[in-house]
Motif scaffolding. Structure first.
Motif, short mmCIF file in Angstrom:
data_model
loop_
_atom_site.label_atom_id
_atom_site.label_comp_id
_atom_site.label_asym_id
_atom_site.label_seq_id
_atom_site.Cartn_x
_atom_site.Cartn_y
_atom_site.Cartn_z
N GLN A 1 -9.50 1.14 -9.07
CA GLN A 1 -9.85 1.98 -7.93
C GLN A 1 -9.36 1.35 -6.62
OE1 GLN A 1 -11.21 5.04 -8.10
NE2 GLN A 1 -11.04 4.81 -10.31
N ILE A 2 -9.59 0.06 -6.47
CA ILE A 2 -9.18 -0.63 -5.25
C ILE A 2 -7.66 -0.59 -5.11
CG2 ILE A 2 -9.10 -2.87 -4.09
CD1 ILE A 2 -11.83 -3.46 -5.40
N PHE A 3 -6.95 -0.82 -6.21
CA PHE A 3 -5.49 -0.81 -6.19
C PHE A 3 -4.96 0.53 -5.71
CE2 PHE A 3 -1.51 0.23 -8.47
CZ PHE A 3 -0.67 -0.70 -7.88
N PHE A 4 -5.48 1.61 -6.28
CA PHE A 4 -4.97 2.93 -5.91
C PHE A 4 -5.41 3.33 -4.50
CE2 PHE A 4 -3.98 3.51 -10.45
CZ PHE A 4 -2.68 3.97 -10.31
N ILE A 5 -6.54 2.83 -4.04
CA ILE A 5 -6.93 3.06 -2.64
C ILE A 5 -5.92 2.38 -1.71
CG2 ILE A 5 -8.63 2.47 -0.87
CD1 ILE A 5 -10.80 2.90 -3.03
N TYR A 6 -5.56 1.15 -2.03
CA TYR A 6 -4.53 0.44 -1.26
C TYR A 6 -3.24 1.26 -1.23
CZ TYR A 6 -6.87 -4.15 -0.83
OH TYR A 6 -7.70 -5.18 -0.49
N VAL A 7 -2.82 1.73 -2.41
CA VAL A 7 -1.55 2.46 -2.52
C VAL A 7 -1.60 3.75 -1.72
CG1 VAL A 7 0.03 3.64 -4.09
CG2 VAL A 7 -1.00 1.47 -4.78
N ARG B 1 -14.09 -4.97 -18.72
CA ARG B 1 -13.71 -3.56 -18.60
C ARG B 1 -14.24 -2.97 -17.29
NH1 ARG B 1 -9.63 -2.36 -20.46
NH2 ARG B 1 -10.01 -0.31 -21.35
N ARG B 2 -15.43 -3.38 -16.88
CA ARG B 2 -15.98 -2.91 -15.61
C ARG B 2 -15.14 -3.43 -14.45
NH1 ARG B 2 -22.26 -4.28 -15.42
NH2 ARG B 2 -22.03 -3.25 -13.39
N LEU B 3 -14.76 -4.71 -14.54
CA LEU B 3 -13.92 -5.29 -13.50
C LEU B 3 -12.57 -4.58 -13.44
CD1 LEU B 3 -13.45 -7.54 -11.39
CD2 LEU B 3 -12.56 -8.96 -13.25
N ASP B 4 -12.02 -4.28 -14.60
CA ASP B 4 -10.74 -3.57 -14.69
C ASP B 4 -10.83 -2.21 -13.98
OD1 ASP B 4 -8.16 -2.86 -15.48
OD2 ASP B 4 -8.85 -1.99 -17.36
N SER B 5 -11.89 -1.47 -14.25
CA SER B 5 -12.07 -0.16 -13.63
C SER B 5 -12.19 -0.28 -12.11
CB SER B 5 -13.31 0.53 -14.19
OG SER B 5 -13.11 0.94 -15.52
N SER B 6 -12.96 -1.25 -11.66
CA SER B 6 -13.18 -1.42 -10.22
C SER B 6 -11.88 -1.79 -9.50
CB SER B 6 -14.24 -2.49 -9.97
OG SER B 6 -15.48 -2.10 -10.51
N ILE B 7 -11.11 -2.71 -10.08
CA ILE B 7 -9.85 -3.12 -9.48
C ILE B 7 -8.84 -1.98 -9.50
CG2 ILE B 7 -7.88 -4.70 -9.65
CD1 ILE B 7 -10.42 -5.97 -8.54
N PHE C 1 -4.83 -6.33 -7.88
CA PHE C 1 -5.55 -6.35 -6.60
C PHE C 1 -4.65 -6.90 -5.49
CE2 PHE C 1 -8.04 -8.58 -3.41
CZ PHE C 1 -9.01 -7.64 -3.07
N ASN C 2 -3.98 -8.01 -5.76
CA ASN C 2 -3.12 -8.64 -4.75
C ASN C 2 -1.90 -7.79 -4.44
OD1 ASN C 2 -4.73 -10.97 -4.41
ND2 ASN C 2 -3.86 -11.89 -6.25
N LEU C 3 -1.34 -7.14 -5.46
CA LEU C 3 -0.19 -6.27 -5.24
C LEU C 3 -0.55 -5.12 -4.30
CD1 LEU C 3 1.33 -5.99 -8.84
CD2 LEU C 3 2.35 -7.15 -6.87
N LEU D 1 8.59 -0.65 -6.68
CA LEU D 1 8.57 -1.82 -7.57
C LEU D 1 7.15 -2.36 -7.73
CD1 LEU D 1 9.98 -4.04 -9.20
CD2 LEU D 1 10.34 -5.28 -7.05
N LEU D 2 6.42 -2.50 -6.61
CA LEU D 2 5.06 -3.04 -6.66
C LEU D 2 4.11 -2.10 -7.39
CD1 LEU D 2 4.67 -4.57 -3.08
CD2 LEU D 2 5.27 -5.73 -5.21
N ILE D 3 4.25 -0.81 -7.16
CA ILE D 3 3.40 0.17 -7.85
C ILE D 3 3.66 0.13 -9.35
CG2 ILE D 3 2.83 2.62 -8.11
CD1 ILE D 3 3.61 2.96 -5.14
N THR D 4 4.94 0.00 -9.72
CA THR D 4 5.30 -0.06 -11.14
C THR D 4 4.73 -1.30 -11.80
OG1 THR D 4 7.36 1.15 -10.70
CG2 THR D 4 7.22 -0.07 -12.78
N ILE D 5 4.84 -2.43 -11.13
CA ILE D 5 4.27 -3.67 -11.67
C ILE D 5 2.75 -3.53 -11.80
CG2 ILE D 5 3.88 -6.13 -11.26
CD1 ILE D 5 6.59 -6.18 -9.81
N GLY D 6 2.14 -2.88 -10.81
CA GLY D 6 0.69 -2.66 -10.86
C GLY D 6 0.29 -1.82 -12.05
N LEU D 7 1.06 -0.75 -12.32
CA LEU D 7 0.77 0.11 -13.47
C LEU D 7 0.93 -0.67 -14.77
CD1 LEU D 7 0.19 2.98 -14.63
CD2 LEU D 7 2.68 3.26 -14.75
#
Length: 201
Positions: A72-78, A64-70, A14-16, A37-43
């Motif tokens: 989505q947020i991460f890839f929206i940021y990206v 698992r629900r939190l994981d899925s939600s984050i 989320f922070n990345l 680099l940040l996208i790779t660390i996120g993955l």
């Protein structure tokens, strides 16, 4: 302390994503290298949070629900950050992007209508698509464009979104970590399914 690693990795992602969006907004020097680099660390955080949680036997439905939600947020940021850097790619491919984003939104709409919860199927197909999405975003970030890889990402994304919708419609009750449509059918019949201890355990 060690049991907090999975949730720490989730919030790291989320922070990345937020940091990446900020760097894109301020037009930081050498953005493309930093972003990759940040996208790779996120993955990698996405891969290992689930593996570690399953190894520690703390892979709860809430996690698992939190994981899925984050995710989505991460890839929206990206995606927003990528748009700020390379708007021409988005202008040239806006129809494909709208279709792909709409298919993703549709999976959540179907899940909320049926189960009043977001999706957390973590299907194998969805994991494969995430790798293609990652590769496409890296290519765009590095070169400002993507053609063949983007087309692969688009079609695999559409197919896997349709699979997720099928899984949701087949299941009688909300279930996380459903590897495929075939697994959903077995669950509907009250049968056990095989789960990979590393990726869908």
């Amino acid at each position: 302390m060690i049991k907090k690693i999975p949730i720490a990795l989730i919030f790291l992602r989320f922070n990345l994503g937020f940091i990446l969006l900020y760097f894109s907004y301020i037009k930081i020097d050498h953005y493309n290298y930093i972003a990759i680099l940040l996208i790779t660390i996120g993955l990698l955080s996405d891969v290992f949070d689930g593996i570690i949680a399953r190894k520690l036997n703390i892979s709860t439905k809430l996690l698992r629900r939190l994981d899925s939600s984050i995710d989505q947020i991460f890839f929206i940021y990206v995606i927003v950050a990528t748009y700020l850097q390379y708007p021409l790619f988005f202008k040239e491919n806006w129809i494909w992007l709208i279709l792909l984003i709409s298919s993703e939104v549709l999976t959540y709409v179907v899940s909320f209508i049926k189960f009043k919860k977001e999706i957390a199927t973590h299907s194998i197909g969805a994991k494969i698509w995430t790798l293609f999405l990652f590769a496409t975003l890296v290519e765009i970030t590095y070169s400002g464009n993507s053609v063949v890889l983007f087309q692969l990402c688009f079609w695999i994304g559409i197919i896997t979104r349709l699979e997720i919708i099928a899984i949701i419609l087949i299941l009688k009750k909300w279930t996380n970590d459903v590897p495929s449509v075939f697994a959903a059918i077995r669950l509907r019949k009250g049968k056990e399914i095989r789960r990979n201890k590393l990726f869908n355990g």
